[in-house]
Design an enzyme around this catalytic site. Structure first.
Site, short mmCIF file in Angstrom:
data_model
loop_
_atom_site.label_atom_id
_atom_site.label_comp_id
_atom_site.label_asym_id
_atom_site.label_seq_id
_atom_site.Cartn_x
_atom_site.Cartn_y
_atom_site.Cartn_z
N GLY A 140 11.51 18.53 22.97
CA GLY A 140 11.68 19.82 23.60
C GLY A 140 13.12 20.07 24.02
O GLY A 140 14.06 19.65 23.35
N SER A 141 13.27 20.74 25.15
CA SER A 141 14.60 21.20 25.55
C SER A 141 15.56 20.09 25.96
O SER A 141 16.76 20.34 26.08
CB SER A 141 14.47 22.21 26.70
OG SER A 141 13.85 23.39 26.24
#
Length: 494
Positions: free
Chosen positions: A223-224
């Site tokens: 993810g981020s």
């Protein structure tokens, strides 16, 4: 000599020669295969005829040995015991009379049993003095307080993993995985209990899979948290040169070759945002466009420098994290925000955070500090080793300032530690087909002290199947665990 006697002498000579050839064949050519033959009980009997050496953390053993009841078919004298077995299982592995060994218990079996060639002098001296043979010790780099904080934090959440590293050396300080198992529950072979416990742990399709070392062997979409790798690639390739430079990012941003806009999470200030603001608010559009602008090859080069696409040996093997080399531009954009095919182990993401904290130098992660003989003489010492230079010191310091803004003003406020500078990045990674399952909550971070040193970098991933989907976030679930691990390391140095 008459002919009959000569024939007998030649025949006897041939028999002796054949015997010598056979003896040498068995002792030299077949020795290893005979030693490793599962039907050869002598090796197993010898292995468990004396107490094993210990695996050491902070000067104290986390393993032991106890005498078994030699009855029935059990002819093995000692079996392994573990202190806080489930907490330390991702480090020790198991050593079982019935089911073999894995991880450190297997890799360093020669030292622990006393059979390693490097212990020859010690064993010879003990034989001369009449002292019973003893195994050596494996001294780890682990920090017991950090491990406890990591394990307890995961236990409260239900499932996940933590990896913590000393950025300046690569020493692994914590390696936790939950759910876990007690390696002592099947260490023997004299009761039905060992077999039952082992069989219970071998269930297929068990989503909890307690024997899976999630910190080293499971890869998750990061993810981020992967956006710090993308930011590093932008700085290293000169796409942007400072944290304050505005990015050329429209809103909405349509992924190349598609009519699909890349969405951001909520109404956040991502249009032409600076790198600092983009990381602070975790703008998908900014980092997706950076990946597309740089292209697959430059992104892959940077990811590889951080350790992606390679197995790592600590000495326990860690699975290779993945950044694909076969993607179109829009897929590269998605991969650059930690989705599509991008996947990482917690150890890998701890390596990313540690390299940034260490001014761009990535040290090789390791968990065995030294090997000792039974009288604690050092027979092998691990020296820190630089693995790569993912980014320059200047660019690392720019990225540090961006990650520190995430903690001070962004999504990582739950990791703030009074009197300590913390840099970090949150992540909420999609999980399941069409993001149908609860997402993974990620957090990576490092702590920096007043003297500028950085004693710890951490990666945490939480798989909380029971949480409300709306409550799942890296800042909410994973950051508090990382904070407790960083505090434990800092407090242990006081």
């Amino acid at each position: 000599m008459n002919k009959p006697l000569r024939r007998i002498a030649i025949f006897c000579g041939l028999l002796v020669l054949t015997l010598l050839l056979r003896d040498n064949w068995l002792q030299y050519v077949k020795a290893d295969s005979l030693k490793d033959d599962t039907l050869n009980r002598r090796v197993t009997i010898a292995r468990y005829s004396t107490p094993r050496g210990d695996i050491i953390v902070d000067g104290d053993p986390i393993t032991g040995s106890t005498k078994t009841s030699k009855s029935g078919l059990n002819d093995l004298e000692y079996k392994r015991t573990y202190k806080n077995g489930p907490m330390w299982a991702p480090v020790t592995g198991y050593a079982s009379q019935a089911f073999g060994a894995n991880q450190l218990e297997s890799i360093e079996d020669g030292i622990l049993t006393g059979n390693d060639d490097r212990l020859f002098f010690r064993n010879t001296l003990d034989m001369v003095t009449g002292k019973p043979k003893q195994g050596g010790n494996v001294v780890t780099t682990l920090n017991s307080a950090a491990q406890k904080a990591a394990y307890n934090g995961l236990k409260a959440r239900g499932k996940g993993a933590v990896a913590a590293i000393d950025p300046s050396t690569g020493k692994i300080l914590a390696l936790a995985s939950y759910p876990s198992y007690d390696p002592g529950s099947f260490a023997g072979n004299s009761t039905d209990t060992d077999s039952k416990n082992w069989t219970k742990l071998q269930k297929t399709n068990d989503p909890n899979d307690p024997m899976l070392n999630r910190a080293l062997r499971e890869t998750y979409p990061p993810g981020s948290t992967f956006k710090v790798v993308t930011a590093a690639a932008a700085l290293e390739n000169g796409l942007y040169s400072s944290a304050e430079e505005k990015t050329d990012t429209p809103l909405p941003w349509i992924m190349p070759g598609t009519t699909t806009p890349l969405p951001n999470e909520g109404n956040i200030p991502c249009k032409n945002a600076t790198m600092r603001v983009a990381l602070q608010y975790s703008c998908n559009t900014v980092f997706g466009k950076i990946g597309a602008d740089l292209g697959k090859d430059k992104m892959l080069e940077e990811a590889t420098k951080f350790g992606f696409d390679a197995e790592h040996f600590t000495p326990v093997r860690s699975s290779a994290s993945v950044f694909s080399d076969d993607m179109n531009v829009s897929q590269t954009a998605l991969s650059s925000i930690g989705q599509f095919n991008t996947a990482a182990t917690p150890l890998q993401m701890a390596m990313v955070a540690s390299a940034i904290a260490n001014n761009g130098s990535l040290m090789k992660p390791y968990m065995v500090d030294k090997l000792q003989s039974s009288n604690v003489d050092t027979i092998a010492q691990t020296d820190p080793e630089k693995l790569s230079q993912p980014l320059s010191a200047k660019n690392a310091q720019i990225l540090q300032s961006m990650m520190e803004t995430v903690i001070k003003e962004g999504t990582g406020k739950n990791a703030q530690i009074p009197g300590v500078t913390v840099g970090g990045k949150t992540g909420t990674a999609q999980h399941g087909v069409a993001n149908s399952k609860n997402p993974y909550a990620w957090f990576i971070s490092y702590a920096k002290l007043a003297d500028g040193s950085s004693p710890v970098a951490v990666a945490v991933v939480v798989e909380d199947d029971q949480a409300s989907r709306d409550d799942i976030s890296g800042g909410g679930l994973a950051a508090p665990i990382a904070k407790s691990v960083m505090e434990a390391v800092i407090d242990s140095k006081k």
